[in-house]
Enzyme design. Structure first.
Site, PDB file in Angstrom:
ATOM      1  N   CYS A 103       0.812  -1.216   0.000  1.00  0.00           N
ATOM      2  CA  CYS A 103       0.000   0.000   0.000  1.00  0.00           C
ATOM      3  C   CYS A 103       0.847   1.268   0.000  1.00  0.00           C
ATOM      4  CB  CYS A 103      -0.976   0.014   1.167  1.00  0.00           C
ATOM      5  SG  CYS A 103      -0.191  -0.090   2.796  1.00  0.00           S
ATOM      6  N   HIS A 152      -1.563   1.409   7.261  1.00  0.00           N
ATOM      7  CA  HIS A 152      -2.138   1.256   5.922  1.00  0.00           C
ATOM      8  C   HIS A 152      -2.218   2.613   5.229  1.00  0.00           C
ATOM      9  CE1 HIS A 152      -4.372  -0.305   2.600  1.00  0.00           C
ATOM     10  NE2 HIS A 152      -5.434   0.410   2.871  1.00  0.00           N
TER      11      HIS A 152
END
Length: 545
Positions: free
Chosen positions: A193, A457
């Protein structure tokens, strides 16, 4: 602008875009071959065929397909660059020009019987019957261990073709619904990510980083420079811009190359930060010219905000923090950058200096550019002096410490300022002559993306075009998932129509009044509380107009 254009091939600069054909795809960026049209079919070498050939769907091969070919009893892997019937071959018999991953003694540089069909490095092109090629859906990593592979069955059934040439960034006006939804953007995979959000921010809707895709190699580049550049351009950026989807195996190919070639370890397996990816790709492998030139004599690819916390700021803006950081460090930018990547004052994945930071939509960089003409904070005329001790006393920001001679003397008659030590500014000659008739210009950069992090994230907010009216979207490469251990992630883009309001003065006042961050709208919370890196671009430095 001139420095950036020097790195762009002449073919790119001179080409006239046409609206009646698919102008997104070109062959041979060095400009020495003809245009590649994926819509027109011909058996002449200048044209490529890209239609279905009546085969079962699973075996359809097109230009850009990854294939394996049997040569001298050995299997070789490559990409189809041309399909057609060369002169002298039985009519209707289809041949494929394949650019191999490695060289072969019988290979060429893209010619067949003295006729050029495409360009590649010597001994990399082979011409064979199309029937001798078979689709290869396992992306073999081009590193020391050829057994390293990724099974694309784990990424769903979405096609992600290799697209050669140059594809312009997407520009959207008005409604975003047509390009948003699931399976949009870059598919996430195995802690990717940090890279997905950064690449999506850098390339989907802006061309400010496109010189990275086209700079010709030089003697200082590593041997795999062209391969890294090709994977980035043809397997990630071009498919992203043309089809709005990049499958995770193509990104893993780039990650594997970066892991192999740069000093940053763990790029294929561990959680990393965007600045580590930028160091690996942009600085070490692509060897790009630094984006920022500082008055200290140093160069940089991004700017880390170093500030002391001001407890009076409930919702600091990037504008305020940037000016405070430059004032404290006593440096300036030597020139207006084409792009400015600003890292927020936070360290690691948990510590944040401020619980919320409001990105600035239009960043005023006038007062952080060395020897740039500046306005007197009192009368607005051309400033001739700067007094750092006046910071915060005569106004807000760096603009408040610039004075013309008359206003400087007037302001420093106050007993609290008699001990100040103003510094004389270097006034550009042309403005010194015309100061009575020419207003002092302000220099701005526009916000193009915000990369955010929450619980390790990364996601991003990205401006879908240029100009103040361009809409904003939110992208998450791992928004959903299909299956468990052997499943795959589903990327998603969603519109963010309220984005400009959150960054306006009115929106900032409303959001500041909310005492509990849990009451913030979902995307507003992620933007203000989780901002990690803001990307700005100069509206005057664009590859495509």
């Amino acid at each position: 602008m001139a420095a950036m254009l020097q790195n762009i091939p002449l073919f790119v600069l001179e080409h006239k875009w046409s609206s009646d054909v698919d102008s997104n795809v070109y062959s041979d960026i060095d400009g020495t071959s003809e245009r590649l049209s994926l819509l027109n079919h011909s058996s002449t070498p200048e044209k490529n065929e890209n239609k279905k050939f009546g085969r079962p769907e699973a075996s359809d091969l097109i230009v850009g397909s990854n294939v394996k070919v049997l040569l001298d009893s050995d299997v070789h892997y490559g990409i189809i660059r041309w399909i057609g019937t060369p002169p002298g071959i039985t009519p209707g018999k289809l041949m494929a020009a394949v650019e191999l991953d490695d060289s072969h003694p019988s290979g060429t540089d893209g010619t067949y019987k003295d006729v050029r069909y495409f360009h590649c490095r010597p001994y990399r092109a082979v011409f064979t019957e199309l029937d001798q090629c078979s689709r290869y859906d396992t992306m073999v990593a081009k590193i020391d261990d050829p057994a390293t592979s990724i099974n694309t069955d784990n990424f769903g059934n979405m096609e992600s073709s290799v697209i050669v040439g140059m594809v312009r960034p997407i520009s959207v006006k008005g409604n975003l619904e047509s390009i948003c939804g699931k399976y949009r953007g870059i598919q996430g995979h195995h802690n990717s990510c940090y890279l997905d959000a950064t690449l999506f921010s850098m390339f989907t809707f802006t061309s400010v980083f496109d010189n990275l895709l086209f700079r010709p190699p030089n003697e200082k580049d590593c041997p795999q420079y062209e391969e890294v550049q090709r994977v980035l351009r043809e397997e990630i950026v071009n498919p992203l811009r043309k089809n709005m989807f990049v499958r995770a195996d193509h990104v893993m190919k780039l990650r594997t190359l970066l892991e192999k070639l740069s000093s940053v370890s763990g790029l294929t397996s561990e959680e990393k930060d965007p600045e580590e990816f930028l160091t690996s790709l942009v600085a070490q492998i692509l060897n790009a010219e630094p984006f920022l030139k500082l008055s200290s004599g140093q160069d940089a690819y991004h700017y880390q905000l170093f500030v002391e916390k001001d407890d009076h700021l409930n919702l600091p803006t990037v504008q305020q923090l940037l000016e405070q950081s430059f004032l404290t460090s006593n440096i300036r930018l030597k020139e207006v950058p084409s792009c400015l990547i600003i890292q927020m004052p936070r360290f690691g994945k948990s510590f944040k200096m401020y619980p919320k930071i409001q990105p600035t939509l239009l960043l005023d960089v006038t007062d952080i550019i060395e020897d740039s003409p500046r306005q007197c904070t009192v009368c607005g005329k051309l400033a001739e002096f700067e007094c750092k001790e006046c910071y915060g006393q005569c106004g807000v920001g760096l603009e408040s410490i610039a004075f013309c001679l008359q206003c400087l003397e007037k302001v420093h008659r106050h007993e609290r300022r008699t001990n100040h030590e103003p510094k004389k500014l270097v006034v550009p000659m042309e403005f010194a002559i015309l100061q009575e008739h020419c207003p002092v210009p302000r220099l701005y950069l526009e916000l193009s993306a915000v990369v955010c992090i929450e619980t390790s994230h990364y996601v991003c907010f990205v401006k879908c075009g240029s100009g103040s009216e361009a809409p904003w979207c939110f992208f998450d490469s791992m928004a959903d998932r299909k299956g468990e251990q052997n499943g795959y992630n589903i990327p998603e883009m969603v519109p963010c129509p309220d984005f400009p309001y959150w960054l306006s003065e009115e929106g900032g006042n409303y959001l500041t009044e909310l005492t509990d961050d849990r009451h913030l709208p979902e995307h507003a919370k992620r933007l203000l509380c989780d901002a990690y890196m803001c990307m700005y671009q100069s509206p005057d430095v664009m590859m495509y107009k």
